[in-house]
Design a protein around this motif. Sequence first.
Motif, PDB file in Angstrom:
ATOM      1  N   LYS A  26      -5.799   6.473  -2.597  1.00 15.12           N
ATOM      2  CA  LYS A  26      -7.034   6.617  -3.367  1.00 15.12           C
ATOM      3  C   LYS A  26      -7.828   5.320  -3.430  1.00 15.12           C
ATOM      4  CE  LYS A  26      -6.078  10.433  -6.455  1.00 15.12           C
ATOM      5  NZ  LYS A  26      -6.003  10.866  -7.852  1.00 15.12           N
ATOM      6  N   THR A  27      -7.157   4.182  -3.405  1.00 13.82           N
ATOM      7  CA  THR A  27      -7.888   2.925  -3.534  1.00 13.82           C
ATOM      8  C   THR A  27      -8.426   2.429  -2.205  1.00 13.82           C
ATOM      9  OG1 THR A  27      -5.836   1.677  -3.365  1.00 13.82           O
ATOM     10  CG2 THR A  27      -6.622   2.188  -5.584  1.00 13.82           C
ATOM     11  N   GLN A  28      -8.174   3.116  -1.129  1.00 17.28           N
ATOM     12  CA  GLN A  28      -8.726   2.732   0.165  1.00 17.28           C
ATOM     13  C   GLN A  28     -10.141   3.298   0.274  1.00 17.28           C
ATOM     14  OE1 GLN A  28      -6.978   0.686   2.279  1.00 17.28           O
ATOM     15  NE2 GLN A  28      -5.615   0.685   0.520  1.00 17.28           N
ATOM     16  N   ALA A  32     -14.931  -0.499  -3.433  1.00 18.85           N
ATOM     17  CA  ALA A  32     -13.973  -1.599  -3.389  1.00 18.85           C
ATOM     18  C   ALA A  32     -13.747  -2.062  -1.951  1.00 18.85           C
ATOM     19  CB  ALA A  32     -12.652  -1.181  -4.023  1.00 18.85           C
TER      20      ALA A  32
END
Length: 57
Positions: A26-28, A32
Amino acid sequence: MDYVSALVPPVVMAAFFIGVVRVIVKTQGGAAKTKEDAAVDAALARTDGAPESPAGA
């Protein structure tokens, strides 16, 4: 009931591992990713532009 206590630790670890993988996926990307890519590019530019130290130092 011994089989329950034998199965609980692997099940808990599997659930934790799945959660970690989901957070990583999810943070890829997204906003961000642009910020992280810019930070990496800036760090690479600093190291590429830095003078090399003498071999004897």
